[in-house]
Each structure stands twice: as structure tokens, then as C-alpha cells.
Scaffold this active site. Sequence first.
Site, PDB file in Angstrom:
ATOM      1  N   LYS A 197       0.842  -1.204   0.000  1.00 22.12           N
ATOM      2  CA  LYS A 197       0.000   0.000   0.000  1.00 22.12           C
ATOM      3  C   LYS A 197       0.872   1.247   0.000  1.00 22.12           C
ATOM      4  O   LYS A 197       1.519   1.562   1.001  1.00 22.12           O
ATOM      5  CB  LYS A 197      -0.910   0.040   1.229  1.00 22.12           C
ATOM      6  CG  LYS A 197      -1.965   1.145   1.053  1.00 22.12           C
ATOM      7  CD  LYS A 197      -2.600   1.590   2.337  1.00 22.12           C
ATOM      8  CE  LYS A 197      -1.814   2.635   3.068  1.00 22.12           C
ATOM      9  NZ  LYS A 197      -1.670   3.920   2.365  1.00 22.12           N
ATOM     10  N   GLY A 249       7.211   4.836   8.098  1.00 20.95           N
ATOM     11  CA  GLY A 249       6.369   6.005   8.291  1.00 20.95           C
ATOM     12  C   GLY A 249       6.608   6.617   9.657  1.00 20.95           C
ATOM     13  O   GLY A 249       7.693   6.460  10.224  1.00 20.95           O
ATOM     14  N   GLU A 252       4.417   7.479  15.332  1.00 28.37           N
ATOM     15  CA  GLU A 252       3.059   7.403  15.882  1.00 28.37           C
ATOM     16  C   GLU A 252       2.284   6.221  15.280  1.00 28.37           C
ATOM     17  O   GLU A 252       1.701   5.402  15.997  1.00 28.37           O
ATOM     18  CB  GLU A 252       2.376   8.720  15.526  1.00 28.37           C
ATOM     19  CG  GLU A 252       1.066   8.974  16.174  1.00 28.37           C
ATOM     20  CD  GLU A 252       0.401  10.180  15.501  1.00 28.37           C
ATOM     21  OE1 GLU A 252       1.065  10.894  14.710  1.00 28.37           O
ATOM     22  OE2 GLU A 252      -0.792  10.372  15.765  1.00 28.37           O
ATOM     23  N   GLY A 254       3.646   3.737  13.615  1.00 25.12           N
ATOM     24  CA  GLY A 254       4.416   2.539  13.946  1.00 25.12           C
ATOM     25  C   GLY A 254       3.980   1.956  15.288  1.00 25.12           C
ATOM     26  O   GLY A 254       3.837   0.739  15.451  1.00 25.12           O
ATOM     27  N   CYS A 305      13.513  10.690   6.635  1.00 21.58           N
ATOM     28  CA  CYS A 305      13.482  10.172   8.002  1.00 21.58           C
ATOM     29  C   CYS A 305      14.854  10.303   8.674  1.00 21.58           C
ATOM     30  O   CYS A 305      14.950  10.483   9.871  1.00 21.58           O
ATOM     31  CB  CYS A 305      13.002   8.735   8.019  1.00 21.58           C
ATOM     32  SG  CYS A 305      13.840   7.704   6.825  1.00 21.58           S
ATOM     33  N   GLU A 402      10.363  15.507  15.386  1.00 18.06           N
ATOM     34  CA  GLU A 402      10.701  15.386  13.965  1.00 18.06           C
ATOM     35  C   GLU A 402       9.850  16.391  13.173  1.00 18.06           C
ATOM     36  O   GLU A 402       8.624  16.298  13.149  1.00 18.06           O
ATOM     37  CB  GLU A 402      10.400  13.969  13.483  1.00 18.06           C
ATOM     38  CG  GLU A 402      10.747  13.743  12.033  1.00 18.06           C
ATOM     39  CD  GLU A 402      10.493  12.305  11.573  1.00 18.06           C
ATOM     40  OE1 GLU A 402       9.428  11.762  11.856  1.00 18.06           O
ATOM     41  OE2 GLU A 402      11.387  11.747  10.900  1.00 18.06           O
TER      42      GLU A 402
HETATM   43  P1  NAI Z   1       2.034   8.133   8.344  1.00 26.10           P
HETATM   44  O1  NAI Z   1       2.922   7.370   9.229  1.00 26.10           O
HETATM   45  O2  NAI Z   1       0.656   8.419   8.802  1.00 26.10           O
HETATM   46  O3  NAI Z   1       1.879   7.385   6.941  1.00 26.10           O
HETATM   47  C1  NAI Z   1       2.731   6.394   6.454  1.00 26.10           C
HETATM   48  C2  NAI Z   1       1.903   5.283   5.824  1.00 26.10           C
HETATM   49  O4  NAI Z   1       1.128   4.627   6.802  1.00 26.10           O
HETATM   50  C3  NAI Z   1       0.902   5.752   4.766  1.00 26.10           C
HETATM   51  O5  NAI Z   1       0.880   4.798   3.729  1.00 26.10           O
HETATM   52  C4  NAI Z   1      -0.403   5.753   5.512  1.00 26.10           C
HETATM   53  O6  NAI Z   1      -1.536   5.593   4.686  1.00 26.10           O
HETATM   54  C5  NAI Z   1      -0.249   4.570   6.421  1.00 26.10           C
HETATM   55  N1  NAI Z   1      -1.062   4.587   7.636  1.00 26.10           N
HETATM   56  C6  NAI Z   1      -1.527   5.655   8.332  1.00 26.10           C
HETATM   57  N2  NAI Z   1      -2.210   5.239   9.413  1.00 26.10           N
HETATM   58  C7  NAI Z   1      -2.180   3.897   9.417  1.00 26.10           C
HETATM   59  C8  NAI Z   1      -2.670   2.885  10.288  1.00 26.10           C
HETATM   60  N3  NAI Z   1      -3.354   3.195  11.386  1.00 26.10           N
HETATM   61  N4  NAI Z   1      -2.428   1.607  10.002  1.00 26.10           N
HETATM   62  C9  NAI Z   1      -1.713   1.270   8.909  1.00 26.10           C
HETATM   63  N5  NAI Z   1      -1.228   2.177   8.049  1.00 26.10           N
HETATM   64  C10 NAI Z   1      -1.446   3.473   8.286  1.00 26.10           C
HETATM   65  O7  NAI Z   1       2.735   9.454   7.954  1.00 26.10           O
HETATM   66  P2  NAI Z   1       2.042  10.794   7.428  1.00 26.10           P
HETATM   67  O8  NAI Z   1       0.723  11.051   8.089  1.00 26.10           O
HETATM   68  O9  NAI Z   1       2.016  10.731   5.994  1.00 26.10           O
HETATM   69  O10 NAI Z   1       3.053  11.871   7.977  1.00 26.10           O
HETATM   70  C11 NAI Z   1       2.955  12.352   9.303  1.00 26.10           C
HETATM   71  C12 NAI Z   1       4.303  12.610   9.872  1.00 26.10           C
HETATM   72  O11 NAI Z   1       5.017  11.379   9.951  1.00 26.10           O
HETATM   73  C13 NAI Z   1       5.186  13.481   9.019  1.00 26.10           C
HETATM   74  O12 NAI Z   1       4.995  14.816   9.316  1.00 26.10           O
HETATM   75  C14 NAI Z   1       6.550  13.031   9.414  1.00 26.10           C
HETATM   76  O13 NAI Z   1       6.969  13.704  10.570  1.00 26.10           O
HETATM   77  C15 NAI Z   1       6.365  11.584   9.735  1.00 26.10           C
HETATM   78  N6  NAI Z   1       6.792  10.691   8.657  1.00 26.10           N
HETATM   79  C16 NAI Z   1       7.951  10.041   8.807  1.00 26.10           C
HETATM   80  C17 NAI Z   1       8.402   9.201   7.824  1.00 26.10           C
HETATM   81  C18 NAI Z   1       9.682   8.487   7.979  1.00 26.10           C
HETATM   82  O14 NAI Z   1      10.125   7.832   7.048  1.00 26.10           O
HETATM   83  N7  NAI Z   1      10.306   8.564   9.102  1.00 26.10           N
HETATM   84  C19 NAI Z   1       7.679   9.016   6.567  1.00 26.10           C
HETATM   85  C20 NAI Z   1       6.429   9.721   6.517  1.00 26.10           C
HETATM   86  C21 NAI Z   1       6.037  10.540   7.527  1.00 26.10           C
END
Ligand code: NAI
Length: 810
Positions: A197, A249, A252, A254, A305, A402
Site C-alpha cells: 500500500k 512512516g 506514531e 508505527g 526520516c 521530527e
Molecule cells: P504516516 O505514518 O501516517 O503514513 C505512512 C503510511 O502509513 C501511509 O501509507 C499511511 O496511509 C499509512 N497509515 C496511516 N495510518 C495507518 C494505520 N493506522 N495503520 C496502517 N497504516 C497506516 O505518515 P504521514 O501522516 O504521511 O506523515 C505524518 C508525519 O510522519 C510526518 O509529518 C513526518 O513527521 C512523519 N513521517 C515520517 C516518515 C519516515 O520515514 N520517518 C515518513 C512519513 C512521515
Amino acid sequence: MKETTLGVSEIFETMEYGPAPESDKPVLDWLAGHNHAFGIYVGGRWVAGEQGKHFDVINPATTQRLARVVQASAADVDAAVRAAREALPAWAALTGHTRARHLYALARAVQKHARLLAVLESMDNGKSIRETRDLDIPLVARHFYHHAGWAQLRDAEFPGHGPVGVVGQIIPWNFPLLMVAWKVAPALAAGNTIVLKPAEFTPLTALAFAEIAQQAGLPPGVLNVITGDGTTGKALVDHPDVDKIAFTGSTEVGRIIRQATAGSGKRLSLELGGKSPFVVFEDADLDSVVEGVVDAIWFNQGQVCCAGSRLLVQEGVAQRLIAKLRARMEKLRVGPPLDKAVDMGAIVAPVQLERIRGLVNKGVEEGAKMWQPSWACPTEGYFYPPTLFTDVSPAATIAQVEIFGPVLVSMSFRTPAEAVALANNTPYGLAASVWTENINLALDVAPQIKAGVVWINCTNLFDAASGFGGYRESGFGREGGREGMWEYLKPDWERELGSGAGDTRSLAVPVEPTAQTIPSSPVPLPPIDRTAKLFIGGKQVRPDQGYSRRIVGPGGRLVGEVGEGNRKDIRNAVEAAHAAAAWARASGHQRGQILYYVAENLSARVDEFASRIRAMTGRPPSDARREVDATIARLFTYAAWADKYDGQVHDVPVRGITLAMNEPMGVIGLACPEDSPLLAFVSLVAPAIATGNTVVAIPSEPHPLSATDFYSVLETSDVPAGVVNIITGAKDPLALVLAEHLDVDAVWHCNGRTGGGEGGAAVERASAGNMKRTWVLTHPRDWFDVRQGEGREFLREATQVKNIWIPYGE
Ligand code: NAI
């Protein structure tokens, strides 16, 4: 002639760039060819979503709509998982060479469509074409080539292992196609099938990749791509027929996934957020440092990240470096991502832009000094300028959270020790970079920083041959390299057991007699008037509550008493284990010598330990004796491993070396199974301490006396105080305390043949507090079987890999 000369001199004077736009036409044609609408890719076919719900995909640089994609429902997820399950047997049964040919075909196909993918990625995400063209897409191809190699070599290099099964992969929006490659390539190489996904903001290159994979002849169902938001991700995580979840991702989400998968038996790898330090010592080459900072925090608009988002500078050069940085920031160019001469493109979405603005405002409110270049960003699209904070306190929000944007916070330090303390002053541990011309200093500091990757005099280097992943709240598991392959493999014997958790039908566990089969003649018993205390910090101490528990043998006969450990005792033990951290710095040779000494001292007391096992379990004398002998052999195994569990030097395409070092986790909590009370206890303690960890062990709940007898073996074998701490009592409640403890780095929980229930699930759920790594053995193991009871699997769980990149040359 005169005019031309003037023109050139004028150009030299202003150093203005002209626009150098990359054409978007091929991508617009490709989108038009799909009517700007995509289905989901399931079982080798493009299908409409069950519920007919869609959402728009926007180009963040122009705010124009690029396409509509499906908001996949739980029913769509189910169809995709079923397709992956159906495809699994045939895919897993292919020879390594055949799978290698498929991966090779994917690599070639990515290269053939490289420019289309680069432009599409830039339009979908807002990152500059320079980055997608020169970094993202070449790395995608490199990942598939590299893993074609692992597919070819899997059987030779990972003998006795096969695929985990159906894997659910959830990826973020910051490197959309690169994350596809990082997830898909190792999973396919190992023989798994996939439901992937992509992130809701950036699904287009994953869909293009599915199309490419279809054209390249990847068998139907091997790769399924479903689009949707977090609810789709959640449905995938919750699906009962998924064997593993791989997530990249936010920390939170995670944490939510950790809790959701707890107790399900699903394997999990998490690559989460970071707040990575960029450490500059005063002898560093400051001009190189400035370019390093540009790559560290303004690469991909800081939405990385492992971005070097905390600049830590030695006091003597701080002012000079900040002045140089500001001068460089004035020259950075933010603009249309398809312009080949821009440094930074657009932020992915308004919500992310708001988040960055909010955190920057917070930084100003909290008293830090904010600086931005004098030029303005484009007003159309979601742009944000490079931003530098000085006078930041280490506890400030912007120093801890972050930001995931082009915002750098700087702080200063005086000594290397202070630099390390500042660098580690965050719950994260993804990456770090260290800048100094003194190689001794660099190699002294690198191991002290808690991070999965350390770059020396460089930053943000990635390669398929080198593992990437975090320590602490940055997650666990590695992607890339040999270490990444392990995430998608499991031992054959485990798969032979069947997939149902708790299904033990085919397990050859030595049978302990039940109450009905106890021999009528009582076995000789040791004296009952000894109450074993707890073992904390090398001392035998009374339990905090002053309660003890009766330990009975077959037929309810009292065989001894042990202390009833509680939360406070665990806390004390964890503290003692931390105080013994110098154990990690002992050489492998020293640790091996001590393990041999433990074995030697145990072998002098074989009869005593055998009779204790008999008394507790009622097992026949030969069987009890066999357990002690097997325990001695196990100690020898890990004494042997102590100086042999080498790291690796990865062959990455830079002029330099990448050292993959196996580092101890830190403090490991061990909840031992009920059966094989001595052998299982040592099978868990020995690999942990052989690799430099200190442990808090909860021995077999019904049969703890072998472990409490073991105190005196430890005491006489030069094991330093605090390396092994033993708390007797109720296993699952104590294990839960370990899982909740924020200073415990990993917890192993093992069910036995007789016990076993929800304890492991509770450990997994509670571990989300500090995202500690857990290893829950739901299936009881035959501890006598060397395939199940010892070896590299244990050593891998006891360690985490740190990759240290050391380029060389002037
Ligand atoms: P996110 O962690 O919500 O999204 C990442 C993925 O997880 C997306 O594909 C999303 O659809 C999916 N997802 C969201 N909630 C889920 C759940 N409950 N169960 C399973 N999958 C789920 O990240 P988002 O909202 O796009 O970004 C928010 C913050 O996260 C950013 O501002 C940034 O600080 C951080 N982030 C960090 C990343 C990293 O690689 N360290 C990558 C993306 C975001």
C-alpha cells in the site's frame, strides 16, 4: 563580438540561472492514456474498488489534479491478500535462479522507463527532478539488481530458511518509488508474495511500477498494489492471513501497528522517524561540512526520516560555520521541481506545510532565533524556504520533535563526550553523521552514538548492499544488505509447524510426565529449607515485598522456595543491568573466556543440577542428566560465537568502506519457557551476554530452582556483577513490567510446552512504549534440537546492525 563578450561577463557578474525545465509531456500522455484514473492491481489484474470510492492525487508544485485513485476497502484488502496467498506456493517453489530472472527483469524495466518514472515521481511528490533522476530511480534499479543476486544465492547463503509468506507492506510519501523497491525487492528475492500500500499522497509511481511488473511478466498475485489512506493500511495490518507487516512512516503509526499486531504471530519490521544529529568537530573541513548540511537537511525538502536535522557544532567553530551556512542558504534555489536547476521543490501536501509552519512558530515562541534567506518562495504550490534556528535549547520542541521539513536546528558543544550526550538526547536512533579530519575521533564517537547508520564526513548515502534502519524509537529491522534479507526469511522447521499460532502438533518436545505418570518411588530430593533469593547486581537479595513462592515437584511435593519478584525488583534489576554496561566493551575473547568458565563450573556440578531437575520435573535421571550436558554444550556454543559473530564490510559503490557492525541491544529482558528449566534459561542468557548485552531473566515459573542454583555458578565464574540478573516469580506479569520499562531495550518471551498464553501478546503491546524490539516465541521449542535452540537466529535477536560509512580519499 563585443556584445557576446559583454553578455558572458554579465553572466559571470550575476551568475543567474536560466530555466531548464524537463518536459512533463510523456507523463501527461501516460496519465491521459489511463483517463487520469487508476484501479487497484490485484491478482495480476486492474480492478475497480468494491465500494467505488476514490480520491484525488495532486501535484504539490502546481496544486493541479493528476489522477483519481481507489480508496481500497477492507474487502479489497481481503481480495489482495487472497491473491497473494494463492500465488505464494508457486512463487516460493521457483528456483532461486528463476526468481532472480524476475528481479533482474524488474531492474531492467525500471531502467527502461527511468525518465518517465523520474518525472512522474517529481510531479506526484514535489521533489526535484534532479533528485528523482539522479538518486531515487537509479537506486530503485540498483535495489532490484542487488536482490536478483540474493534470490540467486538464497539457498546457498541462507540454508534452512524460506519465505515468511504473505507480506503486507505500507510505505510513506517521501521516497515513494524507492520505498517500493526497498520493500518489494527483498520480499520477492526471499520468495514471499506481497500486498503493497503506497501512501495516499503519492501512489502513482507504485501504480506505474505495478504496470511495469505486469509487462515484465511477474506472475499474477505475486505483487498486489492497493491504494488508500490509513484505513486501508489498518485493514491490511489487521488481516488475519498476513504473515508479516513491513512499515515505513511515522513513529506514531508505527506504535499503533505494534499494538495492533501484538499477539497475532505476525512478523514486524518498522522503519520510523528520526531526529538525527549532524556532529561537527572543530577540525572538520567547514566547506565540506556546509555542502554536507545542504544534503543532510535540504535534500528532499528535509522530508527525510534520516535527515541531519540537528546540527551539533563544537563551540570554537560554531559562529564561523553558521556564517558560511547562511551565505550558502542565500544561494539555494527553491522552485518548480521539474526545473533541473532547482535545489528544492515543493512540500508534499498542505497538511505537511502546516505542520512545518506550526513547529517553526513554536520554535520562535520558545525563544530560538530563526533565520531564512532573503529571497521568496514561489507562491503557487506548497513551498517552504530553508530555515535555520540558532540559540536552541536541547529541550526545545524543535530540538526534540521530527519536523520533516527543511528546518535545521543548531546547538553547540565543547567536548566529544558532550557531543555524544547531545547526539543521544532524543528517543530516536536512526542515523548520524560525524565530521572531523581525525579518524581516531570519528571511529571513537561513531560506536557511541545510538543510531542504525553513522556517516563519517558524508551524509545521506544509501545503497542496496548496506542495511538501513533504526535503534530505539526509530524502529527495528533493517532494509538492504544481508541483514535486510533476514527480515523476509524464516527457518524451515518453523514453517513446517504450520501457520496457526500455538499449533504444536508436529513438535518433538521432550515430554514431561504429567501428574498421572509420576513414578511411584519418590526421587531423591535436595534439602527444602533453602529459600532462594533474587539475583540483582551480582548479589543475592531479598524480594522487595518479602513474599516467597512454594515450588512443588511431581505430586505436589515441596522442593524449595523462591522469592516472589515484583515491579520494584525488576526496576532494581534493570538499573543493575545498566550499571554493568561496560560488559559491552569487553572483548569478544574476554566474554568467550567467561562463558567457558561458566561451563567448566557447571560441569563440576552436573549431578547436583541433574538431581534438581529431576526433583522439580520428575523426569527420569538420564533425561535430567542429558539436559545438564546439553546446557554445557550450549555454553560452549556461545563461548565459541563470542569472538566470531563478526560484522561485515559491505561493498557499496563509493570510494570507501561501509562497516556493518553487530552491536548489542543493551539491556534484554528474558522470560523463559516453563520446560527445560536449565537448558532453556541458558539458551537465552548465553547468546545475549555473549554479544555484550546485560540481561534481566525470569526463569521457568514452575521450575525456577535450576536458575537460582545457577547464581553460585555465575558468582564463581568471573561474570561481572549486573551482567545477569535473575528475578523469580510470576512470569507474565514480570515480563510485562520489563516490556513497559523504558530503559529495557528488548524483551524475549518464550512459551513452553506446558505454559503459554497471552503473555507474549501483552509484551508486544506494551513494548510500543519505547518501541523496544520483542522476540516472542509462541511455538514451544525443542531446546535440545540445535536447529531450534541455538545459533545465528539468537545472535541476530541479541544484536542490531550499525552501518558506518567511511569514504576515503582527499
Ligand atoms: P504516516 O505514518 O501516517 O503514513 C505512512 C503510511 O502509513 C501511509 O501509507 C499511511 O496511509 C499509512 N497509515 C496511516 N495510518 C495507518 C494505520 N493506522 N495503520 C496502517 N497504516 C497506516 O505518515 P504521514 O501522516 O504521511 O506523515 C505524518 C508525519 O510522519 C510526518 O509529518 C513526518 O513527521 C512523519 N513521517 C515520517 C516518515 C519516515 O520515514 N520517518 C515518513 C512519513 C512521515
